[in-house]
Design an enzyme around this catalytic site. Structure first.
Site, PDB file in Angstrom:
ATOM      1  CG  ASP A   8      -2.222   0.744   1.000  1.00 20.39           C
ATOM      2  OD1 ASP A   8      -2.316   1.493   0.004  1.00 20.39           O
ATOM      3  OD2 ASP A   8      -3.132   0.633   1.839  1.00 20.39           O
ATOM      4  CD  GLU A  10      -3.213   5.168   1.654  1.00 25.36           C
ATOM      5  OE1 GLU A  10      -4.197   5.539   0.989  1.00 25.36           O
ATOM      6  OE2 GLU A  10      -2.721   4.025   1.565  1.00 25.36           O
ATOM      7  CG  HIS A  61      -2.501   3.514  -2.989  1.00 28.22           C
ATOM      8  ND1 HIS A  61      -3.126   3.966  -1.845  1.00 28.22           N
ATOM      9  CD2 HIS A  61      -2.448   4.582  -3.833  1.00 28.22           C
ATOM     10  CE1 HIS A  61      -3.418   5.249  -1.983  1.00 28.22           C
ATOM     11  NE2 HIS A  61      -3.029   5.642  -3.182  1.00 28.22           N
ATOM     12  CG  HIS A 105      -3.752   2.881   5.736  1.00 26.86           C
ATOM     13  ND1 HIS A 105      -5.039   2.643   6.155  1.00 26.86           N
ATOM     14  CD2 HIS A 105      -3.719   2.576   4.413  1.00 26.86           C
ATOM     15  CE1 HIS A 105      -5.764   2.219   5.137  1.00 26.86           C
ATOM     16  NE2 HIS A 105      -4.982   2.164   4.060  1.00 26.86           N
ATOM     17  CG  HIS A 117      -8.301   5.023   4.305  1.00 27.44           C
ATOM     18  ND1 HIS A 117      -6.975   5.408   4.238  1.00 27.44           N
ATOM     19  CD2 HIS A 117      -8.483   4.148   3.290  1.00 27.44           C
ATOM     20  CE1 HIS A 117      -6.393   4.804   3.214  1.00 27.44           C
ATOM     21  NE2 HIS A 117      -7.284   4.024   2.622  1.00 27.44           N
ATOM     22  CD  GLU A 135      -7.141  -0.306   3.432  1.00 25.71           C
ATOM     23  OE1 GLU A 135      -6.030  -0.488   2.883  1.00 25.71           O
ATOM     24  OE2 GLU A 135      -7.746   0.778   3.380  1.00 25.71           O
TER      25      GLU A 135
END
Length: 275
Positions: A8, A10, A61, A105, A117, A135
């Site tokens: 990902d 972030e 992502h 994240h 998020h 996630e």
């Protein structure tokens, strides 16, 4: 052996702002270059420990088209593009021996946490058997469903803590210390990559000490959605019902794989705007 690295953006070192993660914003090219470099560091670490490993890298992502293919370590296979089976874990199957989560994240509502998020801004929370999963949790459990242990996670310190609560025997690499939703104290990218390479090698070497995380079915799942019209769309799916007011839907899943797929579908439905 087969290893899947899900990457990902972030949680990459130096990334703190949406402008660095959004293809339409000015700083995105720097963000994707940093993402590619951290993926390469982890690939190198895996192959340091197991030179004959087959390494798959899932670009995980947004559009799933962020990692620069021409700059990725040529020894790895790159999975990119969407929609695709298993989303962020594309490439995972019953032959996967270990999973590493890079640049992840914290879940929605966690804080302080950089760019926290859960999948998209449309999702406020996902609860499986009463437990809130972002996630990190969703992907750890999906890997566990196919008997693959998640042996490493990198991201900010909050993401590392979230992961350690699920998989205490695995390795974490905190590449930044969070100050808020869009601020952190980050390692220099080269320092982060050196730590990731070393940690990835260690994680693969001791993978047998990490057990897959399993959530046995059947499972009750609740999803809190941002907008009431998203709930209206979600309830068009057979088996999905409205509960607890205007923003929550629920469904029963026979196992975690079914729950994972249906959550992915609800995310896509939530992206549809009213005409």
């Amino acid at each position: 052996m087969k290893v899947l690295i899900s990457v990902d953006l972030e949680g990459i070192s130096g990334i703190v702002h949406p402008a660095e993660t959004n293809p339409d914003r000015y700083d995105y090219e720097r963000g994707r270059a940093l993402m590619t470099a951290e993926a390469n560091a982890v690939i190198a670490g895996v192959l340091d420990a197991e030179p004959d490993a087959v390494v798959w890298v899932a670009d995980a992502h947004g559009t799933f088209r962020n990692i620069l293919p021409e700059d990725l370590d040529r020894r790895a296979y790159l999975v990119r593009g969407k929609p695709r089976p298993l989303g962020m874990l594309a490439g995972l199957d019953e032959h996967t021996d270990a999973v590493l989560l890079v640049g992840y994240h914290a879940r929605a509502g966690a804080g302080p946490a950089v760019l926290a998020h859960t999948i998209s801004d449309a999702i406020l929370d996902v609860r499986v058997a009463g437990r809130s999963l972002g996630e990190i949790g969703l992907n750890v459990a999906m890997a566990g469903h196919l008997d693959a242990p998640v042996v490493l996670l990198s991201g900010d310190d909050t993401a590392c803590t979230e992961f350690s609560e699920l998989v205490p025997s695995a390795i974490t690499v905190a590449v930044k210390q969070t100050l808020g939703q869009a601020a952190a104290v980050a390692l220099h990218p080269q320092e982060a990559r050196e730590r990731l390479r070393h940690a990835a090698a260690e994680a693969i070497a001791r993978r047998a000490s990490v057990s897959p995380t399993k959530l046995a079915g059947p499972l009750d799942v609740e999803v809190d959605l941002y907008g009431p019209y998203m709930v209206d769309l979600a309830t068009l799916v057979p088996g999905v019902t409205r509960v607890g007011g205007g923003r929550t839907v629920a469904f029963h899943a026979v196992d975690f794989a079914e729950a994972y797929r249906l959550v992915q579908l609800l995310v896509q439905l939530a992206s549809i705007k009213p005409s």
